[in-house]
Design an enzyme around this catalytic site. Structure first.
Site, PDB file in Angstrom:
ATOM      1  N   ASP A 191      48.745  33.885  42.371  1.00 47.60           N
ATOM      2  CA  ASP A 191      48.916  35.287  43.002  1.00 47.60           C
ATOM      3  C   ASP A 191      50.160  35.817  42.892  1.00 47.60           C
ATOM      4  OD1 ASP A 191      49.318  37.051  44.831  1.00 47.60           O
ATOM      5  OD2 ASP A 191      47.637  36.551  46.046  1.00 47.60           O
ATOM      6  N   SER A 234      53.182  53.499  35.787  1.00 51.16           N
ATOM      7  CA  SER A 234      51.974  54.264  35.983  1.00 51.16           C
ATOM      8  C   SER A 234      52.656  55.821  35.971  1.00 51.16           C
ATOM      9  CB  SER A 234      51.407  54.282  37.519  1.00 51.16           C
ATOM     10  OG  SER A 234      50.583  55.415  37.546  1.00 51.16           O
ATOM     11  N   TYR A 285      50.603  53.276  46.776  1.00 53.40           N
ATOM     12  CA  TYR A 285      50.473  52.852  45.439  1.00 53.40           C
ATOM     13  C   TYR A 285      51.436  53.562  44.709  1.00 53.40           C
ATOM     14  CZ  TYR A 285      48.900  52.406  40.597  1.00 53.40           C
ATOM     15  OH  TYR A 285      48.878  52.184  39.304  1.00 53.40           O
ATOM     16  N   LYS A 295      54.764  52.301  42.496  1.00 54.14           N
ATOM     17  CA  LYS A 295      55.188  52.560  41.197  1.00 54.14           C
ATOM     18  C   LYS A 295      56.549  53.356  40.789  1.00 54.14           C
ATOM     19  CE  LYS A 295      51.894  50.583  39.176  1.00 54.14           C
ATOM     20  NZ  LYS A 295      51.823  49.369  38.377  1.00 54.14           N
TER      21      LYS A 295
HETATM   22  N1  NAP Z   1      43.438  51.835  35.466  1.00 56.16           N
HETATM   23  C1  NAP Z   1      44.514  52.905  35.613  1.00 56.16           C
HETATM   24  O1  NAP Z   1      44.144  54.277  35.755  1.00 56.16           O
HETATM   25  C2  NAP Z   1      45.940  52.870  35.595  1.00 56.16           C
HETATM   26  C3  NAP Z   1      46.820  53.719  35.561  1.00 56.16           C
HETATM   27  C4  NAP Z   1      48.176  53.708  35.374  1.00 56.16           C
HETATM   28  C5  NAP Z   1      48.623  52.186  35.534  1.00 56.16           C
HETATM   29  N2  NAP Z   1      47.426  51.130  35.908  1.00 56.16           N
HETATM   30  C6  NAP Z   1      48.085  49.908  36.204  1.00 56.16           C
HETATM   31  O2  NAP Z   1      47.814  49.003  35.347  1.00 56.16           O
HETATM   32  C7  NAP Z   1      47.857  47.662  35.791  1.00 56.16           C
HETATM   33  C8  NAP Z   1      46.534  46.894  35.591  1.00 56.16           C
HETATM   34  O3  NAP Z   1      45.689  47.496  36.189  1.00 56.16           O
HETATM   35  P1  NAP Z   1      43.948  47.873  35.620  1.00 56.16           P
HETATM   36  O4  NAP Z   1      43.786  49.161  35.418  1.00 56.16           O
HETATM   37  O5  NAP Z   1      43.816  46.790  34.458  1.00 56.16           O
HETATM   38  O6  NAP Z   1      43.217  47.232  36.970  1.00 56.16           O
HETATM   39  P2  NAP Z   1      42.297  46.114  37.131  1.00 56.16           P
HETATM   40  O7  NAP Z   1      41.186  46.027  35.998  1.00 56.16           O
HETATM   41  O8  NAP Z   1      41.677  45.927  38.537  1.00 56.16           O
HETATM   42  O9  NAP Z   1      43.026  44.671  36.508  1.00 56.16           O
HETATM   43  C9  NAP Z   1      44.096  44.195  37.450  1.00 56.16           C
HETATM   44  C10 NAP Z   1      44.587  42.887  37.209  1.00 56.16           C
HETATM   45  O10 NAP Z   1      45.421  42.556  38.236  1.00 56.16           O
HETATM   46  C11 NAP Z   1      45.228  41.084  38.600  1.00 56.16           C
HETATM   47  N3  NAP Z   1      45.863  41.238  40.045  1.00 56.16           N
HETATM   48  C12 NAP Z   1      45.619  41.968  40.971  1.00 56.16           C
HETATM   49  N4  NAP Z   1      46.266  41.650  42.032  1.00 56.16           N
HETATM   50  C13 NAP Z   1      46.980  40.190  41.757  1.00 56.16           C
HETATM   51  C14 NAP Z   1      47.656  39.345  42.375  1.00 56.16           C
HETATM   52  N5  NAP Z   1      48.035  39.587  43.557  1.00 56.16           N
HETATM   53  N6  NAP Z   1      48.168  38.172  41.575  1.00 56.16           N
HETATM   54  C15 NAP Z   1      47.956  38.175  40.342  1.00 56.16           C
HETATM   55  N7  NAP Z   1      46.869  39.052  39.729  1.00 56.16           N
HETATM   56  C16 NAP Z   1      46.490  40.099  40.100  1.00 56.16           C
HETATM   57  C17 NAP Z   1      43.634  41.244  38.721  1.00 56.16           C
HETATM   58  O11 NAP Z   1      43.533  39.742  38.527  1.00 56.16           O
HETATM   59  P3  NAP Z   1      42.716  38.805  39.742  1.00 56.16           P
HETATM   60  O12 NAP Z   1      42.026  39.854  40.497  1.00 56.16           O
HETATM   61  O13 NAP Z   1      41.926  37.972  38.961  1.00 56.16           O
HETATM   62  O14 NAP Z   1      43.955  38.109  40.374  1.00 56.16           O
HETATM   63  C18 NAP Z   1      43.451  41.769  37.235  1.00 56.16           C
HETATM   64  O15 NAP Z   1      43.601  40.891  36.276  1.00 56.16           O
HETATM   65  C19 NAP Z   1      48.172  47.507  37.274  1.00 56.16           C
HETATM   66  O16 NAP Z   1      49.577  47.454  37.279  1.00 56.16           O
HETATM   67  C20 NAP Z   1      47.934  49.209  37.446  1.00 56.16           C
HETATM   68  O17 NAP Z   1      48.727  49.887  38.626  1.00 56.16           O
HETATM   69  C21 NAP Z   1      46.384  51.496  35.932  1.00 56.16           C
END
Ligand code: NAP
Length: 252
Positions: free
Chosen positions: A63, A147, A162, A166
């Site tokens: 984590d 982001s 959030y 960011k």
């Molecule tokens: N999707 C969008 O629209 C978007 C846009 C801009 C930026 N982002 C950024 O992209 C990144 C990845 O997000 P995603 O969209 O791919 O979401 P996702 O599919 O929900 O993946 C999030 C990942 O983060 C991990 N995670 C969450 N809390 C954690 C913790 N405390 N310790 C270790 N791992 C943790 C989760 O793994 P576990 O749950 O297995 O720990 C999962 O692998 C994030 O930083 C997000 O802010 C996303």
């Protein structure tokens, strides 16, 4: 990318979405990847599915919001692989948190968001740089998955915790770049800021109406973000891609 073959990359949040895509592509390109996540079994499954590829994926449970987990994860890398050359700070959550209407349960969600999105980036970067220095690695690379909300303030309410985390990533990325400059280090720092990406982030962050949140909006794929990661890594060692914004066409 050839110069990264056989070298070590830590990718946080490798169990799903963007992190899973990045970990997969780095393995395809011959890197030894350590995928951190709480749901380590998903990273283990991914590792099995990547057997026989050019590189290798190791799954380590952590984590990133918890100091002991982060220190132990990087100790695992130290003992088993030696150094780290690339860190991708990707793990993140985006809970619904209306600032004027938080109950104690929501405080916890806010705390977890701050711990994961901000403390996670701070602690993982610090441990990675420590490990780079211990091993005399001065051409490493820290990539923060930021982001578009690291640059703008959203008009929709409930998202501003959030949004604030960011903005913190934007400042921390530049702050780290300046510290490394001061130290005359050649370690590069990159912030990659996606617009909306089709992943499970809304569901996994427990947002109400998660499905509708992602529906009927311009949206890109996790692999599109990975392409920007590869672009930043593949740049010549004296070129620093400092900031990338990658958005769907038509995103308001
Ligand atoms: N999707 C969008 O629209 C978007 C846009 C801009 C930026 N982002 C950024 O992209 C990144 C990845 O997000 P995603 O969209 O791919 O979401 P996702 O599919 O929900 O993946 C999030 C990942 O983060 C991990 N995670 C969450 N809390 C954690 C913790 N405390 N310790 C270790 N791992 C943790 C989760 O793994 P576990 O749950 O297995 O720990 C999962 O692998 C994030 O930083 C997000 O802010 C996303």
């Amino acid at each position: 990318m050839d110069r990264w073959e056989g070298r070590v990359a830590v990718v946080t949040g490798a169990s799903s979405g963007i992190g899973k895509s990045i970990a997969t592509e780095l393995v395809e390109r011959g890197m030894i990847v350590v995928g951190l996540a709480r749901r380590v079994e998903l990273v283990q499954d991914l590792s099995k599915s990547l057997a026989g590829r050019k590189g290798k994926l190791h799954a380590v449970k952590a984590d990133v919001g918890k100091e002991d987990d982060v220190v132990e994860a990087f100790d695992w890398v130290r003992k088993n692989l030696g150094g780290v050359h690339v860190l991708v700070n990707n793990a993140g959550i985006a809970p619904h948190a209306p600032l004027s209407n938080l109950d104690r349960e929501r405080y916890k969600a806010v705390q977890t968001c701050l711990d994961t999105n901000v403390m996670g980036v701070i602690m993982c970067s610090n441990e990675a740089i420590k490990l780079m220095r211990e091993n005399g690695i001065d051409d490493g690379h820290i990539i923060n998955i930021n982001s578009i909300l690291g640059h703008f303030i959203h008009t929709r309410t409930g998202i501003h915790v959030y949004n604030a985390t960011k903005h913190a990533v934007t400042v921390l990325t530049e702050g780290l770049r300046r510290e490394l400059l001061e130290a005359k280090s050649k370690i590069r720092v990159t912030s990659i800021s996606p617009g909306l990406v089709r992943t499970n982030i809304a569901e996994s962050s427990g947002r109400p109406n998660a499905k509708e949140f992602m529906a009927n909006r311009p949206i890109i794929r996790a692999d599109d973000v990975t392409s920007s990661v590869i672009h930043a890594l593949a740049a010549p060692p004296d070129v620093q891609i400092a900031e990338v914004i990658v958005r769907p066409v038509g995103e308001p």
